[in-house]
Scaffold this motif. Sequence first.
Motif, PDB file in Angstrom:
ATOM      1  N   PRO A   1       0.800  -1.226   0.000  1.00 15.00           N
ATOM      2  CA  PRO A   1       0.000   0.000   0.000  1.00 15.00           C
ATOM      3  C   PRO A   1       0.836   1.281   0.000  1.00 15.00           C
ATOM      4  O   PRO A   1       0.449   2.270  -0.629  1.00 15.00           O
ATOM      5  CB  PRO A   1      -0.859  -0.097   1.249  1.00 15.00           C
ATOM      6  CG  PRO A   1      -0.465  -1.321   1.961  1.00 15.00           C
ATOM      7  CD  PRO A   1       0.498  -2.083   1.130  1.00 15.00           C
ATOM      8  N   ASN A   2       1.978   1.305   0.679  1.00 20.99           N
ATOM      9  CA  ASN A   2       2.788   2.521   0.718  1.00 20.99           C
ATOM     10  C   ASN A   2       3.351   2.850  -0.660  1.00 20.99           C
ATOM     11  O   ASN A   2       3.295   4.000  -1.101  1.00 20.99           O
ATOM     12  CB  ASN A   2       3.919   2.386   1.739  1.00 20.99           C
ATOM     13  CG  ASN A   2       3.401   2.294   3.160  1.00 20.99           C
ATOM     14  OD1 ASN A   2       2.298   2.726   3.462  1.00 20.99           O
ATOM     15  ND2 ASN A   2       4.199   1.706   4.037  1.00 20.99           N
TER      16      ASN A   2
ATOM     17  N   GLN B   1       0.586   4.066  -2.964  1.00 15.38           N
ATOM     18  CA  GLN B   1       0.213   5.462  -2.717  1.00 15.38           C
ATOM     19  C   GLN B   1       1.182   6.410  -3.425  1.00 15.38           C
ATOM     20  O   GLN B   1       0.771   7.407  -4.020  1.00 15.38           O
ATOM     21  CB  GLN B   1       0.185   5.761  -1.220  1.00 15.38           C
ATOM     22  CG  GLN B   1      -0.209   7.194  -0.921  1.00 15.38           C
ATOM     23  CD  GLN B   1      -0.291   7.484   0.565  1.00 15.38           C
ATOM     24  OE1 GLN B   1      -0.258   6.595   1.396  1.00 15.38           O
ATOM     25  NE2 GLN B   1      -0.392   8.752   0.902  1.00 15.38           N
TER      26      GLN B   1
ATOM     27  N   GLU C   1       0.424   6.410  -7.078  1.00 14.52           N
ATOM     28  CA  GLU C   1      -0.773   7.223  -7.314  1.00 14.52           C
ATOM     29  C   GLU C   1      -0.425   8.714  -7.287  1.00 14.52           C
ATOM     30  O   GLU C   1      -0.877   9.487  -8.137  1.00 14.52           O
ATOM     31  CB  GLU C   1      -1.837   6.897  -6.266  1.00 14.52           C
ATOM     32  CG  GLU C   1      -3.130   7.637  -6.470  1.00 14.52           C
ATOM     33  CD  GLU C   1      -4.209   7.255  -5.461  1.00 14.52           C
ATOM     34  OE1 GLU C   1      -5.295   7.847  -5.549  1.00 14.52           O
ATOM     35  OE2 GLU C   1      -3.968   6.386  -4.608  1.00 14.52           O
ATOM     36  N   GLU C   2       0.404   9.120  -6.318  1.00 17.79           N
ATOM     37  CA  GLU C   2       0.804  10.528  -6.222  1.00 17.79           C
ATOM     38  C   GLU C   2       1.586  10.978  -7.458  1.00 17.79           C
ATOM     39  O   GLU C   2       1.597  12.164  -7.789  1.00 17.79           O
ATOM     40  CB  GLU C   2       1.625  10.753  -4.952  1.00 17.79           C
ATOM     41  CG  GLU C   2       0.786  10.664  -3.696  1.00 17.79           C
ATOM     42  CD  GLU C   2       1.598  10.671  -2.411  1.00 17.79           C
ATOM     43  OE1 GLU C   2       2.841  10.867  -2.458  1.00 17.79           O
ATOM     44  OE2 GLU C   2       0.990  10.463  -1.342  1.00 17.79           O
TER      45      GLU C   2
END
Length: 119
Positions: A13-14, A17, A20-21
């Motif tokens: 997940p990290n 993210q 995604e950023e």
Amino acid sequence: MSDIVTLYRPVGPNELQLIEEAGFRAFPPRLPEQPIFYPVTNEEYAAKIARDWNAKGEGERGFVTRFDVQGDYLARFEKKIVGGRVHEEYWIPAEDLDEFNANIVGKIEVIAEFVGPNG
């Protein structure tokens, strides 16, 4: 025009993210203890890592990403077999990751998600 090669990358997940950023257009820089970036050549291997490593603990999550890379660029790196023949990956030195990202064609997409026990 260069051939396009489809690759896969299991992420937690990290890392997802951070992808995604970056607008799903780049992988984040490696941490100091991560000198190599390891994209894999097939979905089966990526899913195994995402499921068995990233999502191994209670409620943990792992994802499989798929993306295309310019074949001419990727040809400079040797494929490595790190177990059975399905365990095929590229070893991209961390200092080459910006150039690797520049050779991604289109967006990085999430194609699978795994959730650990009791998740």
